[in-house]
Every structure is written in structure tokens, then in C-alpha cells.
Motif scaffolding. Structure first.
Motif, PDB file in Angstrom:
ATOM      1  N   GLY A  19      41.262  45.848  31.100  1.00 42.10           N
ATOM      2  CA  GLY A  19      40.218  46.500  31.885  1.00 42.10           C
ATOM      3  C   GLY A  19      39.913  47.877  31.352  1.00 42.10           C
ATOM      4  N   THR A  20      39.169  48.639  32.128  1.00 41.80           N
ATOM      5  CA  THR A  20      38.829  49.995  31.732  1.00 41.80           C
ATOM      6  C   THR A  20      38.854  50.895  32.944  1.00 41.80           C
ATOM      7  N   CYS A  21      39.457  52.062  32.795  1.00 40.21           N
ATOM      8  CA  CYS A  21      39.472  53.047  33.876  1.00 40.21           C
ATOM      9  C   CYS A  21      40.015  54.353  33.322  1.00 40.21           C
ATOM     10  N   SER A  22      39.782  55.430  34.055  1.00 46.31           N
ATOM     11  CA  SER A  22      40.405  56.706  33.721  1.00 46.31           C
ATOM     12  C   SER A  22      41.611  56.899  34.619  1.00 46.31           C
ATOM     13  N   ARG A  23      42.471  57.799  34.227  1.00 45.19           N
ATOM     14  CA  ARG A  23      43.689  58.022  34.997  1.00 45.19           C
ATOM     15  C   ARG A  23      43.686  59.445  35.519  1.00 45.19           C
ATOM     16  N   ILE A  33      41.137  32.912  31.984  1.00 48.06           N
ATOM     17  CA  ILE A  33      40.881  33.766  30.820  1.00 48.06           C
ATOM     18  C   ILE A  33      41.114  32.982  29.530  1.00 48.06           C
ATOM     19  N   ILE A  34      42.205  32.239  29.468  1.00 48.50           N
ATOM     20  CA  ILE A  34      42.474  31.458  28.258  1.00 48.50           C
ATOM     21  C   ILE A  34      41.561  30.245  28.188  1.00 48.50           C
ATOM     22  N   ALA A  93      41.256  47.916  43.429  1.00 46.18           N
ATOM     23  CA  ALA A  93      39.800  47.855  43.415  1.00 46.18           C
ATOM     24  C   ALA A  93      39.311  46.422  43.520  1.00 46.18           C
ATOM     25  N   SER A  94      39.973  45.516  42.823  1.00 43.18           N
ATOM     26  CA  SER A  94      39.566  44.120  42.842  1.00 43.18           C
ATOM     27  C   SER A  94      39.742  43.520  44.231  1.00 43.18           C
ATOM     28  N   LEU A  95      40.892  43.769  44.846  1.00 44.58           N
ATOM     29  CA  LEU A  95      41.139  43.230  46.181  1.00 44.58           C
ATOM     30  C   LEU A  95      40.127  43.765  47.179  1.00 44.58           C
ATOM     31  N   ALA A  96      39.896  45.064  47.170  1.00 45.22           N
ATOM     32  CA  ALA A  96      38.962  45.666  48.119  1.00 45.22           C
ATOM     33  C   ALA A  96      37.562  45.086  47.950  1.00 45.22           C
ATOM     34  N   MET A  97      37.163  44.841  46.716  1.00 46.98           N
ATOM     35  CA  MET A  97      35.829  44.296  46.447  1.00 46.98           C
ATOM     36  C   MET A  97      35.684  42.883  47.014  1.00 46.98           C
ATOM     37  N   TYR A  98      36.653  42.012  46.733  1.00 42.24           N
ATOM     38  CA  TYR A  98      36.541  40.627  47.196  1.00 42.24           C
ATOM     39  C   TYR A  98      36.724  40.515  48.707  1.00 42.24           C
ATOM     40  N   ALA A  99      37.602  41.340  49.274  1.00 40.59           N
ATOM     41  CA  ALA A  99      37.758  41.324  50.733  1.00 40.59           C
ATOM     42  C   ALA A  99      36.459  41.740  51.407  1.00 40.59           C
ATOM     43  N   ALA A 100      35.819  42.783  50.888  1.00 43.71           N
ATOM     44  CA  ALA A 100      34.546  43.233  51.452  1.00 43.71           C
ATOM     45  C   ALA A 100      33.471  42.165  51.286  1.00 43.71           C
ATOM     46  N   LEU A 101      33.505  41.469  50.167  1.00 48.41           N
ATOM     47  CA  LEU A 101      32.492  40.460  49.869  1.00 48.41           C
ATOM     48  C   LEU A 101      32.513  39.322  50.888  1.00 48.41           C
ATOM     49  N   CYS A 102      33.699  38.989  51.398  1.00 48.78           N
ATOM     50  CA  CYS A 102      33.787  37.889  52.374  1.00 48.78           C
ATOM     51  C   CYS A 102      33.939  38.394  53.804  1.00 48.78           C
ATOM     52  N   PRO A 110      33.385  42.312  37.321  1.00 48.88           N
ATOM     53  CA  PRO A 110      32.677  43.114  38.332  1.00 48.88           C
ATOM     54  C   PRO A 110      33.382  44.397  38.760  1.00 48.88           C
ATOM     55  N   SER A 111      34.704  44.360  38.965  1.00 50.81           N
ATOM     56  CA  SER A 111      35.404  45.582  39.366  1.00 50.81           C
ATOM     57  C   SER A 111      36.016  46.300  38.183  1.00 50.81           C
ATOM     58  N   GLY A 112      35.872  45.734  36.968  1.00 53.09           N
ATOM     59  CA  GLY A 112      36.301  46.420  35.765  1.00 53.09           C
ATOM     60  C   GLY A 112      37.616  45.971  35.167  1.00 53.09           C
ATOM     61  N   SER A 113      38.180  44.842  35.628  1.00 52.78           N
ATOM     62  CA  SER A 113      39.445  44.407  35.031  1.00 52.78           C
ATOM     63  C   SER A 113      39.651  42.910  35.180  1.00 52.78           C
ATOM     64  N   PHE A 114      40.695  42.417  34.490  1.00 50.04           N
ATOM     65  CA  PHE A 114      41.052  40.995  34.541  1.00 50.04           C
ATOM     66  C   PHE A 114      41.501  40.557  35.929  1.00 50.04           C
ATOM     67  N   LYS A 115      41.839  41.508  36.794  1.00 49.67           N
ATOM     68  CA  LYS A 115      42.327  41.136  38.114  1.00 49.67           C
ATOM     69  C   LYS A 115      41.292  40.324  38.891  1.00 49.67           C
ATOM     70  N   ASP A 116      40.000  40.484  38.552  1.00 46.83           N
ATOM     71  CA  ASP A 116      38.960  39.741  39.266  1.00 46.83           C
ATOM     72  C   ASP A 116      39.114  38.238  39.077  1.00 46.83           C
ATOM     73  N   ASN A 117      39.563  37.808  37.895  1.00 48.21           N
ATOM     74  CA  ASN A 117      39.743  36.376  37.656  1.00 48.21           C
ATOM     75  C   ASN A 117      40.715  35.769  38.663  1.00 48.21           C
ATOM     76  N   GLY A 118      41.824  36.486  38.898  1.00 44.82           N
ATOM     77  CA  GLY A 118      42.814  35.977  39.823  1.00 44.82           C
ATOM     78  C   GLY A 118      42.476  36.238  41.272  1.00 44.82           C
ATOM     79  N   MET A 119      41.891  37.420  41.540  1.00 42.53           N
ATOM     80  CA  MET A 119      41.623  37.797  42.921  1.00 42.53           C
ATOM     81  C   MET A 119      40.556  36.910  43.548  1.00 42.53           C
ATOM     82  N   ALA A 120      39.585  36.460  42.748  1.00 39.25           N
ATOM     83  CA  ALA A 120      38.549  35.572  43.270  1.00 39.25           C
ATOM     84  C   ALA A 120      39.170  34.314  43.869  1.00 39.25           C
ATOM     85  N   VAL A 121      40.204  33.798  43.224  1.00 40.51           N
ATOM     86  CA  VAL A 121      40.847  32.575  43.698  1.00 40.51           C
ATOM     87  C   VAL A 121      41.791  32.873  44.865  1.00 40.51           C
TER      88      VAL A 121
END
Length: 414
Positions: free
Chosen positions: A380-384, A221-222, A144-153, A110-121
Motif C-alpha cells: 500500500g501507500t501512506c505517510s507515517r 491478489i495471487i 482505514a480499510s475496516l472503517a471504509m467497508y463498515a461505513a459502506l454497509c 480504494p483505501s490505499g492498501s492490500f487490506k481491501d482485498n481481505g476486508m471486502a470478504v
């Protein structure tokens, strides 16, 4: 389920709020899987693929029994993360020299990277303990992942971002989710050190990879790769190594899959770092007993620009368990690989392309046989982008005799 110190093995209750043991060691979740039946789990996980609107529909909570069995269902925070594609790619295969490979595209989260797998938990666990102020140090994806999940709850997020080497698109994404950014002159490691020192006093729940529940989420992920490949994993799993949380999660997940009986054979693991930020690879190559931090890491793959990866001891455990290897690649090799992955129609950020560049190098030097099978994990994917952003808080680095921190602890009110 309990929390164990990875260094001294001291045990804590699973609902204890802490980032590290008093001895300084990282924490790890220990499960009792003795009563689980592998065949029954395979059927259960397969049945959950038909879920669409419950928390179990995602590629993380599908494996709830192996990740956080004690978490109440009504405390789960999810955007159905996971469920990311596993793609074969002929162009990338030709580029690396590996005859058969797959790319696990975590950019589809959802936020564009593997961090969502861990951040959800991590956020779900923090929420279950009554926490609503979440924090991290980040150069991009984590913020981005943290901000998304924090906002979600309905919680608040506080993100510490270095003034240099940050993925600009992720900063904008973090701001869009309502994250409060604290910009400082220093490195990712400085931001994490500050949080570990002051989070409790500031009422913050730290969601960096030092949080053991982040690792529990990322090991999904594995699990997902194993299920997608009918519980028969390839010869190699190749992944980038920044903070080394994914390497830690991968090793933990593989140990658990083998112990439960969900897989028969354990793949070898290759951890890839950038030449300019490769303290872990140097340690392994030199046969050193401990990691020497790089004070000024430098790579254009910003997500790998970490000179003191907190999870290095766990990553060593992953290498030992899987008979794994490490390799470092130049920025030029990373961007050459990125071009091929992008043109294959899959796309990835530079840090993700390091996995493909590393596979190419390992095939070329004979560490991986071209006939062996491999999965490259694309983070993930992003520009720098480097620039200043409106809406950021300012934070000056300073030495404090009282705290020993390089940060002023009262930044909140600046």
C-alpha cells in the motif's frame, strides 16, 4: 465449504462466528473444488473483466467461486477493490539487480492498501451473519480499510491503535470514514489479544487476519496476478511480512490454483521482514520449531512493527509448499528502496518497499538469480506521522485478575 482449525483439524460450519479454535489454533476455510473445470473458470474470469457496475466487476469477487461461493450476492460489500496494476519498472529492476520484475501496486485499492482485498470478504461475511459492529487492532492500513467497508454497509467500526508507531494519515482516513478509535499504550499484539478475548462479549466482529475470511479475500491478489500473466506465474513472488496474513493467503491461493489446474508451475515465495521486527525470519534462519515473539519490535516501517505475527504457522506452510525463503532488511535498506520505487512513478509505503529491498538483498547474496523473474507485492501507500488525534477514545493498560487481560474491559464507557 467449512471452517477447519489449522492446528487440530476440527471442523466447524462456515457460518460460525469465531476467531480461533478452542485449542488456540487459527482457522482456515476449506473448499471443495472437485467439480470445477479450469478452462471454464478461465473463460468465466476473462468474461467478467467486462463487468463495470456489478459486484463481480472487482478483482476480488470476480473469483467468487474460489473465495466465498455460498455468500448471497445481495450481501456482498464492495468498492470494486482489486484490479490493481502490475508494472514493469526499469529503475527498480536496475536497483535490485533482477533483470525482469513486476510491481503489484496494491496501493491502487480504494483505501490505499492490500487490506481491501481481505476486508471486502470479511465484512461481507460478517454482514451476512447479521453483524454490524466490526473491529480490528491496527497500526495503519487495516484501520482505514475496516472503517471504509463498515461505513459502506451502514455498520460501525471500532479500531484499536497503539499510541506509538502508527501511520498518521491512515488514522485521519479512519476518522473520516467514521471509525471509532481506541488509543492504548501497548503494541498491535496487545490490541489483538484484547479483541480475541472480549469481542464476543462486546458484540464485535473481529476483522484482523485471524479472521479466515480475510485470508480468502487476500488470496485474490495471487489469482489476479496469475490471470494478468495469462496463468503463467514468475519464478519468485516477493512480499513483506508483518502479521503474515498475506504470506498465508498467498500460499493458500497457490495451492488452490495448482489443485484446480489453473496454473502448472508454482513460484517460489520470499518473505521479507524488517531487522527490528523479524521474529519469523529469525525462527526460519535458526531452524526453530516455533516462533519466539519480540516484546518490543522496532522499525520505522510501521506496518511491519509486529512482534508476534498471528499467522506464522500458515506462513511456514507457504514456505514449505513453495520452497520459499525469508530475509530481513534494515530500515536504511527499506527507505533506499522506497526512494527508488517512489521516483519510478509508482510509489509505496515503507513496509511495501521492504519487498524491493529484500529482492535486492536476495539477488546480491545469490539466493535469487538475476536472470529469474519476480513479482514484488507492494502492500500500500501512506505517510507515517506520530502525534495525538482528537476524537480518539482513551484506553489504559492494566492487569485484570478476572480476565487476565492487560486491558480494562469496560473501556466503552470511558
Amino acid at each position: 465449504m467449512k471452517i477447519i482449525c489449522y492446528d487440530c483439524t476440527r471442523a466447524f460450519e462456515w457460518n460460525t462466528v469465531m476467531s480461533r479454535c478452542a485449542c488456540g489454533g487459527l482457522l482456515q476455510i476449506e473448499h471443495d473444488f472437485s467439480g470445477l473445470d479450469a478452462d471454464a473458470l478461465k473463460r468465466l474470469f476473462h468474461e467478467r473483466l467486462a463487468e463495470r457496475t456489478t459486484p463481480l466487476a472487482g478483482g476480488v469477487w470476480r473469483y467468487k467461486e474460489l473465495i466465498h461461493p455460498l455468500l448471497p450476492m445481495d450481501q456482498i460489500v464492495t468498492k470494486y477493490e482489486g484490479n490493481t496494476g502490475l508494472y514493469a519498472s526499469e529503475p527498480v529492476s536496475r536497483f535490485t539487480g533482477a533483470r525482469k520484475l513486476w510491481l503489484k501496486a496494491q496501493s491502487e485499492n480504494p483505501s490505499g492498501s492490500f487490506k481491501d482485498n481481505g476486508m471486502a470478504v470479511a465484512v461481507s461475511h460478517g454482514r451476512s451473519l447479521g453483524m454490524n459492529r466490526f473491529a480490528c487492532s491496527s497500526t495503519g492500513n487495516t484501520s482505514a480499510s475496516l472503517a471504509m467497508y463498515a461505513a459502506l454497509c451502514g455498520g460501525e467500526s471500532y479500531v484499536f491503535v497503539p499510541s506509538e508507531g502508527v501511520a498518521g494519515s491512515k488514522v485521519l482516513q479512519t476518522l473520516a470514514y467514521g471509525g471509532r478509535l481506541v488509543r492504548f499504550t501497548g503494541t498491535y499484539d496487545d490490541g489483538l489479544q484484547f479483541l480475541e478475548t472480549h469481542a464476543e462479549a462486546l458484540g464485535l466482529y473481529v476483522c484482523n487476519s485471524v479472521n479466515p475470511f480475510r485470508i480468502e479475500g487476500q488470496k485474490s491478489i495471487i489469482f489476479e496476478i496469475a490471470q494478468m500473466m495469462d496463468w503463467s506465474l514468475p519464478d519468485w513472488i516477493v512480499l513483506p511480512g508483518g502479521a503474515l496474513s498475506n504470506a498465508s493467503a498467498l500460499g493458500k491461493g497457490l495451492r488452490e490454483l495448482k489443485a484446480i489446474g489453473l496454473i502448472e508451475r508454482v513460484p517460489r515465495v520470499a518473505i521479507v521482514q524488517a531487522d527490528g521486527a523479524s521474529p519469523f525470519h529469525r525462527m526460519i534462519a535458526q531452524g526453530a520449531a516455533s516462533l519466539t515473539a519480540e516484546k518490543h519490535p522496532s522499525t520505522r516501517a510501521s506496518a511491519l512493527n509486529i512482534g508476534n505475527p498471528p499467522s506464522w504457522k500458515k506462513a511456514v506452510g507457504t514456505l514449505h509448499f513453495t520452497d520459499g525463503v525469508t530475509v530481513s532488511v534494515s530500515d536504511e535498506e527499506i527507505f533506499a528502496a522506497k526512494s527508488v520505487v517512489d521516483r519510478s512513478g509508482i510509489g509505496c509505503e515503507p513496509a511495501s518497499a521492504a519487498a524491493v529491498a529484500g529482492l535486492k538483498k536476495l539477488v546480491a547474496n545469490g539466493s535469487i538469480d538475476q536472470e529469474e523473474t519476480a513479482v514484488c507485492i507492494l502492500r500500500g501507500t501512506c505517510s507515517r506521522i506520530r502525534r495525538r488525534y482528537k476524537g480518539m477514545y482513551r484506553l489504559r493498560l492494566m492487569r485484570s485478575k478476572e480476565t487476565g487481560s492487560r486491558f480494562t474491559p469496560h473501556f466503552w464507557y470511558k
